[in-house]
Design a protein around this motif. Structure first.
Motif, PDB file in Angstrom:
ATOM      1  N   THR A  66     -52.616 -15.779  38.328  1.00 19.97           N
ATOM      2  CA  THR A  66     -51.182 -15.960  38.571  1.00 19.97           C
ATOM      3  C   THR A  66     -50.449 -14.630  38.511  1.00 19.97           C
ATOM      4  O   THR A  66     -49.557 -14.354  39.331  1.00 19.97           O
ATOM      5  N   ILE A  86     -42.766 -21.100  41.071  1.00 23.23           N
ATOM      6  CA  ILE A  86     -43.891 -21.881  40.561  1.00 23.23           C
ATOM      7  C   ILE A  86     -44.843 -20.997  39.761  1.00 23.23           C
ATOM      8  O   ILE A  86     -45.394 -21.410  38.732  1.00 23.23           O
ATOM      9  N   SER A  87     -45.032 -19.763  40.199  1.00 20.72           N
ATOM     10  CA  SER A  87     -45.925 -18.851  39.481  1.00 20.72           C
ATOM     11  C   SER A  87     -45.396 -18.559  38.079  1.00 20.72           C
ATOM     12  O   SER A  87     -46.159 -18.567  37.102  1.00 20.72           O
ATOM     13  N   GLN A  90     -45.851 -21.592  35.934  1.00 19.71           N
ATOM     14  CA  GLN A  90     -47.253 -21.751  35.553  1.00 19.71           C
ATOM     15  C   GLN A  90     -47.636 -20.808  34.420  1.00 19.71           C
ATOM     16  O   GLN A  90     -48.420 -21.177  33.536  1.00 19.71           O
ATOM     17  N   GLY A  93     -46.388 -22.443  31.356  1.00 20.93           N
ATOM     18  CA  GLY A  93     -47.201 -23.617  31.059  1.00 20.93           C
ATOM     19  C   GLY A  93     -48.560 -23.264  30.488  1.00 20.93           C
ATOM     20  O   GLY A  93     -49.056 -23.940  29.575  1.00 20.93           O
ATOM     21  N   ILE A  94     -49.172 -22.203  30.984  1.00 22.53           N
ATOM     22  CA  ILE A  94     -50.489 -21.801  30.485  1.00 22.53           C
ATOM     23  C   ILE A  94     -50.403 -21.337  29.036  1.00 22.53           C
ATOM     24  O   ILE A  94     -51.258 -21.669  28.206  1.00 22.53           O
ATOM     25  N   LEU A 123     -49.011 -28.947  35.816  1.00 20.81           N
ATOM     26  CA  LEU A 123     -49.448 -27.736  36.512  1.00 20.81           C
ATOM     27  C   LEU A 123     -50.177 -28.073  37.814  1.00 20.81           C
ATOM     28  O   LEU A 123     -49.962 -27.434  38.851  1.00 20.81           O
ATOM     29  N   ARG A 126     -47.608 -29.488  40.381  1.00 23.71           N
ATOM     30  CA  ARG A 126     -46.785 -28.398  40.916  1.00 23.71           C
ATOM     31  C   ARG A 126     -47.567 -27.554  41.905  1.00 23.71           C
ATOM     32  O   ARG A 126     -47.044 -27.148  42.950  1.00 23.71           O
ATOM     33  N   SER A 127     -48.815 -27.279  41.581  1.00 21.44           N
ATOM     34  CA  SER A 127     -49.633 -26.457  42.478  1.00 21.44           C
ATOM     35  C   SER A 127     -49.885 -27.172  43.799  1.00 21.44           C
ATOM     36  O   SER A 127     -49.824 -26.558  44.871  1.00 21.44           O
ATOM     37  N   ARG A 145     -56.224 -19.237  43.312  1.00 22.42           N
ATOM     38  CA  ARG A 145     -55.518 -19.814  42.166  1.00 22.42           C
ATOM     39  C   ARG A 145     -55.417 -21.327  42.288  1.00 22.42           C
ATOM     40  O   ARG A 145     -55.594 -22.063  41.307  1.00 22.42           O
ATOM     41  N   ILE A 149     -56.947 -23.986  39.579  1.00 23.83           N
ATOM     42  CA  ILE A 149     -56.080 -24.928  38.866  1.00 23.83           C
ATOM     43  C   ILE A 149     -56.517 -26.361  39.127  1.00 23.83           C
ATOM     44  O   ILE A 149     -56.558 -27.198  38.209  1.00 23.83           O
ATOM     45  N   CYS A 204     -38.943 -23.892  31.421  1.00 24.86           N
ATOM     46  CA  CYS A 204     -39.333 -24.064  32.823  1.00 24.86           C
ATOM     47  C   CYS A 204     -38.128 -24.431  33.688  1.00 24.86           C
ATOM     48  O   CYS A 204     -38.004 -23.964  34.831  1.00 24.86           O
TER      49      CYS A 204
END
Length: 326
Positions: A66, A86-87, A90, A93-94, A123, A126-127, A145, A149, A204
């Motif tokens: 990411t 989104i990146s 993420q 979130g990670i 995640l 979203r991806s 990526r 994911i 977020c």
């Protein structure tokens, strides 16, 4: 023989003082931490150790990919705003997923594992949504990526669900045989998990609003900046109030959440008024979804917090932090 018999009797007494193998404790001592007691690493099974290490390594790999994508987007002449947003989400979130899986495994905390599963699913969704709205050229830039994911996310969901179904002895080890203390321990973990999950959702949401191209006034930008700090302070207040059983802090925590709820209402009103003005509806839909999810998290948090509030002072805090107080 009379001289030897006293020696034999003393040895028998010493042997009788030692617990028999069936009476020795099956578990090692818990390790006290500011967030509650955790299990020792040696107490985990080999499979759980392997899964935990695999989870950390895989999350760090996705985190690195990411970061590489964000750097590539910053160097490109054209940057897709939604993919950049989104990146960043993420990345947040990670980081929280690492925290969730650590507490979930070391504390046998099912609530944290459930939140971990939900975070992984978010995640993945979203991806997938972000990947479908991009052009073919943009899809190729984030293909590695996206595959990581998607594949790792499904593996983590399955493994975490298996861990959730395992027997949980932490409530008994911390609260003892009293069902009231075990229930209080469950509510405490639920509140603590919801406080952390609420913080993640708000961070977020702020990233989504600030970087997705939604038209904001100068005052609104200042409110968002202050809101990030406010969310962190609120989370610390809630966590401390829950762990230390401080009743005045509980009410302060509730009052701190009122401006956030008011902002969610204002945000929904603003997005509805500006609906369709941008080039894509995905940002508006994501902001509305994030606001509703945050409200749902707060509803669960308040429900569990008020139930936990009534059981303060029954001795759970002393059991959890007994070794720290000595």
């Amino acid at each position: 023989m009379d001289e030897i018999s006293p020696l034999l009797n003393s040895r028998n007494r010493e042997g009788s003082d030692l617990p028999s193998p069936n009476l020795r404790p099956r578990h090692q001592d818990l390790i006290p931490t500011p967030c509650g007691p955790i299990k020792q690493w040696s107490e985990l099974s080999l499979l759980v150790k392997f899964y935990y290490c695999f989870t950390i390594v895989s999350l760090m790999a996705v985190f690195t990919l990411t970061l590489v994508n964000i750097y590539s987007e910053s160097q490109a002449s054209y940057t897709h705003e939604e993919d950049f947003t989104i990146s960043l989400i993420q990345l947040v979130g990670i980081v929280f997923c690492v925290y969730y899986v650590t507490r979930g495994i070391l504390q046998e905390n099912r609530q944290e594992l459930v939140v971990f599963v939900l975070s992984i699913l978010v995640l993945v969704v979203r991806s997938v949504v972000n990947f479908t709205v991009l052009s073919l050229e943009e899809r190729m830039s984030i293909l590695a990526r996206f595959i990581c994911i998607l594949c790792l996310g499904l593996i983590h969901v399955v493994c975490a669900l298996l861990l959730i179904q395992r027997p949980n002895m932490m409530a008994f080890r911390v609260g003892g045989a009293l069902e009231s203390l075990q229930e209080q321990y469950f509510l405490l973990n639920l509140c603590f998990s919801m406080v952390t999950f609420d913080l993640q959702a708000q961070l977020c949401l702020c990233i989504l609003i600030m970087t997705s191209g939604i038209s904001l006034s100068y005052s609104h930008s200042i409110i968002l900046g202050i809101g990030v700090i406010w969310a962190g302070i609120t989370a610390v207040t809630g966590a401390f109030a829950v762990l230390k059983e401080v009743k005045p802090l509980v009410w302060i925590f509730v009052l701190q959440n009122l401006p956030e709820l008011a902002y969610f209402i204002y945000l929904l009103y603003m997005i509805i008024n500006q609906w369709g003005e941008g080039n894509s509806y995905s940002v508006e839909a994501a902001a509305i979804t994030g606001s509703l999810v945050s409200v749902l998290i707060k509803a669960v948090l308040f429900w569990s917090l008020f139930r936990l509030y009534r059981s303060f002072g029954q001795g759970l805090r002393e059991r959890m932090f007994a070794s720290q107080q000595q």
